[in-house]
Structure formats: C-alpha cells, structure tokens
Design a protein around this motif. Structure first.
Motif, PDB file in Angstrom:
ATOM      1  N   ARG A 175       5.251  -3.780  -5.172  1.00  0.00           N
ATOM      2  CA  ARG A 175       3.824  -3.517  -5.010  1.00  0.00           C
ATOM      3  C   ARG A 175       3.608  -2.224  -4.244  1.00  0.00           C
ATOM      4  O   ARG A 175       4.536  -1.672  -3.652  1.00  0.00           O
ATOM      5  CB  ARG A 175       3.153  -4.684  -4.290  1.00  0.00           C
ATOM      6  CG  ARG A 175       3.705  -4.948  -2.893  1.00  0.00           C
ATOM      7  CD  ARG A 175       3.112  -6.190  -2.271  1.00  0.00           C
ATOM      8  NE  ARG A 175       3.530  -7.393  -2.977  1.00  0.00           N
ATOM      9  CZ  ARG A 175       2.962  -8.585  -2.803  1.00  0.00           C
ATOM     10  NH1 ARG A 175       1.949  -8.714  -1.975  1.00  0.00           N
ATOM     11  NH2 ARG A 175       3.406  -9.642  -3.458  1.00  0.00           N
ATOM     12  N   THR A 231       3.255 -11.359  -7.331  1.00  0.00           N
ATOM     13  CA  THR A 231       4.620 -11.276  -6.790  1.00  0.00           C
ATOM     14  C   THR A 231       5.318  -9.991  -7.243  1.00  0.00           C
ATOM     15  O   THR A 231       4.865  -9.303  -8.151  1.00  0.00           O
ATOM     16  CB  THR A 231       5.455 -12.486  -7.252  1.00  0.00           C
ATOM     17  OG1 THR A 231       5.508 -12.491  -8.680  1.00  0.00           O
ATOM     18  CG2 THR A 231       4.843 -13.777  -6.756  1.00  0.00           C
ATOM     19  N   GLY A 232       6.431  -9.695  -6.613  1.00  0.00           N
ATOM     20  CA  GLY A 232       7.254  -8.563  -7.022  1.00  0.00           C
ATOM     21  C   GLY A 232       6.900  -7.273  -6.302  1.00  0.00           C
ATOM     22  O   GLY A 232       6.236  -7.269  -5.264  1.00  0.00           O
ATOM     23  N   ASP A 279       0.894  -5.103  -8.184  1.00  0.00           N
ATOM     24  CA  ASP A 279      -0.495  -5.272  -7.774  1.00  0.00           C
ATOM     25  C   ASP A 279      -1.391  -4.234  -8.438  1.00  0.00           C
ATOM     26  O   ASP A 279      -2.530  -4.532  -8.833  1.00  0.00           O
ATOM     27  CB  ASP A 279      -0.626  -5.225  -6.244  1.00  0.00           C
ATOM     28  CG  ASP A 279       0.098  -4.049  -5.593  1.00  0.00           C
ATOM     29  OD1 ASP A 279       0.758  -3.272  -6.302  1.00  0.00           O
ATOM     30  OD2 ASP A 279      -0.001  -3.916  -4.346  1.00  0.00           O
ATOM     31  N   ASN A 296      -2.121 -10.677  -4.356  1.00  0.00           N
ATOM     32  CA  ASN A 296      -1.143 -11.765  -4.215  1.00  0.00           C
ATOM     33  C   ASN A 296      -0.119 -11.843  -5.347  1.00  0.00           C
ATOM     34  O   ASN A 296       0.682 -12.778  -5.382  1.00  0.00           O
ATOM     35  CB  ASN A 296      -1.884 -13.101  -4.106  1.00  0.00           C
ATOM     36  CG  ASN A 296      -2.658 -13.217  -2.800  1.00  0.00           C
ATOM     37  OD1 ASN A 296      -2.127 -12.911  -1.740  1.00  0.00           O
ATOM     38  ND2 ASN A 296      -3.919 -13.631  -2.875  1.00  0.00           N
TER      39      ASN A 296
END
Length: 380
Positions: A99, A96-97, A124, A94
C-alpha cells in the motif's frame, strides 16, 4: 480420385490463404526449445510488430497477481480524468497487501493514485481508483474486462478486482498480458509512469520516496517498465519491456518459484531476443518502382522483424505489392502499396489470389505432395 484431388487442392488453398493473410493464431516466429526457464508460462513479443519470439504455454490460464495493475492504470488513464480529486474510503484504507498508506477521507488526485499503483504497487490506490471510477471494485472489474476485450481484443482474461489479490476467477495468460502491455505502452503517460524509478510521495499518512518494485529498471540495459507481482497462489509474476536501438521487446513470466527466478528468466528472454532478432523499418517517404516502372508509396511506416544479420531483399511486383524476403527466399512481410499519384486503389480478390500463387508456388507443391501422401495412407 477426382474427389481426392479436389479435397487436396481445397485443403492446400485454405492453408496457403491462412498463411498468406496471417489468419488465426498469433504469429510465432520461433520457439527456442533450448531456452530453459523456471517460470511455468512465458512469452517474448516484439512490441512493434506483435510477433512472438518465444512461447512457453503462453495461452495457459494463470493467476496474475499485481500485474493486474497494468490494466487498472491504463483504464484510469484512458477512461478517467487524471485531474479528478479522489476521496479515499475506509474500504480502500483497509485493503490487504502492499500500500501507499492512504488515510480515510484523504483527498488525492487520480494521477497520483495511478503513480502509487504502478510505482509502489499500492493496493489501496487500486481500490480508491476503482471506487472513484465505477463505485465499487466489482463494477470497475467489469469495466476492466470490457476494456481488454473491446479495445485490445483479448478473450482469455477475466478480472475480479483492480489490484490482483487472489480470486479463483481472476485469471489471465502470458499472451494476453503481453498484448495488454503492448497496448498500454503506446500511451505516453503510462510509459512515463512505469519507467519512473523513484518518486517523492507526500500524503497525509506517509511521506517518503517510493521506489519502483521492478528491479530490471536498475540492472538491465534498456529496461523501460512495467510491473511485478506476487501472491502465494500465483507465484512470482513479472511483465517487463526493454528497448535497444529500434527494437523494443515485451516479456511476461508467470508463476516463478522466487523473485530471483522471475528476474533471471526475464533476462534470459531479453538476451535471447536481442541476440537473435532485429526490428527493421521501411519509412513511408520512400518511393518504390515496380517491375513495369510504376511508382508506389506506403501508407505508413512498415516495421518487420528479421533474424539478426540476415540479408533482406525488397521487391515490388507488377501489381504494386511489396515483398520483403529473408535468406532462403522466405517471406518476412508483404503489403500492398498505393500508386504515388493516386491515393485510392481498387483491389480485386483475383489479384490477391494471383499473388498467393506467385509467392507460394513451391510451398503449394510441397503441401500437395505432403497431403497426397497422407490421403494415400487413409485410402489403403
């Protein structure tokens, strides 16, 4: 008058010794004020010698964004076991950004996470690495901070996460990032990954070909790595290495207004470095003869930087010290050799002081004159 003379001589000796032993601030060879960049801060460093060829506010603290992942990766490579199987958490999924679309409870080799981190800038992957190695992003950040201080010797950088998402306390400098990159690029695994243009990615949640986000790997001759980044607060950040012939350069630009500006600044820095400088090497298998006829050898290969097309002279004095000089008799490098037949040598401080006098007498005379003029002003 006597006190003034002592003060002047002492001050000059301190300056000379600092110059001779290269004490204190980083060695800046040149700072071309005509090189106009869009980035707020920047640095160009010779990777082999660490000499700085261009400096624009290189020690100003800035937000790094995803170039943070350079540190996350080298810590994972050197402190972790790349064969480990990492179980991905919901926190990692979960984040952000950018991944690589990991799934919760997916099991991924640590090496693959490092590849996804550096090639495709997977936030991630960064969180999964941190949690596997240290239990949490916070604890891994402490490992990162300890690593860069103790192993690399930098002190103006502080990380709070493994991926570079904005935090007001997540800070670095262009100089620190250049030193970090200089260290990391000595690791062959790191060097191989950051130089990878594309890689097949087969995961539970994503099957694709990932492409390196650093454009210069495709459009700048000799580019060898490393990482780009962006978050709104940091602007566009970029760290790249490039090698031509025997010379490899490291460039860092921070807070460019756009990706194009960052890449254009990077090209300008590299063009400047390759056009104006040259990395030289004297190999350790050479045998040198002093003025007295004694034979000496180097402990290891000696790398030094010179201006491109500059004439170089090499001399070994009677005390067995090698002096490399450029045009105008400027000192480029100096190193104590060891006798060819004797691996051990005792060096006294007095010998070094004599060599300081030999190398720097004219420089000393100029400094004495300069400081006497200054002192005469204050004595009026």
């Amino acid at each position: 008058m006597k006190r003034t003379s002592i003060m002047t001589s002492t001050l000059c000796l301190v300056v000379i010794l600092s110059f001779y032993f290269n004490i204190g601030t980083p060695n800046v060879v040149s700072a071309n004020e005509t090189l106009s960049l869009h980035s707020e801060t920047a640095i160009l460093m010779d990777a082999e010698t660490g000499e700085i060829l261009f400096n624009q506010k290189m020690e100003q603290t800035m937000y790094p964004a995803s170039i943070t992942k350079i540190v996350t990766a080298i810590v994972a490579i050197e402190e972790g076991n790349l064969a480990d199987i990492v179980t991905v958490s919901s926190e990692a999924v979960n984040v952000t950004g950018t991944r690589v679309y990991l799934l919760e409870d997916e099991r991924v080799p640590l090496l693959k996470l490092v590849q996804g981190l550096l090639i495709s800038s997977g936030n991630d992957a960064g969180t999964a690495i941190a949690e596997h190695m240290s239990g949490s992003e916070e604890q891994f950040s402490e490992l990162m901070n300890t690593f860069v201080k103790e192993k690399i010797g930098i002190h103006q950088t502080h990380f709070t996460n493994p991926h570079g998402l904005y935090d007001e306390n997540h800070l670095t400098t262009a100089y620190d990032m250049a030193k970090i990159t200089q260290y990391a690029m000595q690791n062959e695994m790191f060097r191989e990954i950051v130089g990878t243009k594309e890689m097949e990615w087969i995961g539970e949640g994503w099957e694709t070909v990932i492409y390196n986000h650093n454009r210069l790997l495709w459009n700048y001759e000799g580019a060898t790595g490393v990482k780009n980044g962006f978050v709104r607060k940091s602007g566009y950040t970029l760290v790249t290495t490039a090698k031509r012939d025997e010379m490899e350069l490291i460039a860092v630009t921070l807070n460019a207004p756009s990706a194009d500006h960052a890449y254009n600044d990077m090209k300008a820095l590299f063009d400047y470095g390759f056009d104006h400088y040259h990395t030289n090497v004297i190999f350790s298998n050479n045998v040198f003869q002093s003025e007295k006829g004694e034979r000496y050898v180097l402990d290891e290969d000696l790398y030094f930087l010179s201006n491109r097309n500059e004439e170089i002279s090499i001399r070994v004095n009677s005390l067995g010290r090698l002096w490399v000089r450029g045009e105008g008799d400027r000192i480029i490098e100096t190193v104590r050799l060891k006798p060819e037949e004797s691996p051990k040598e005792t060096v006294t401080m007095m010998e070094d002081i004599e060599e300081v006098k030999e190398a720097s007498q004219s420089f000393l005379d100029k400094l004495l004159s300069h400081f006497q003029s200054i002192l005469s002003i204050f004595s009026v």
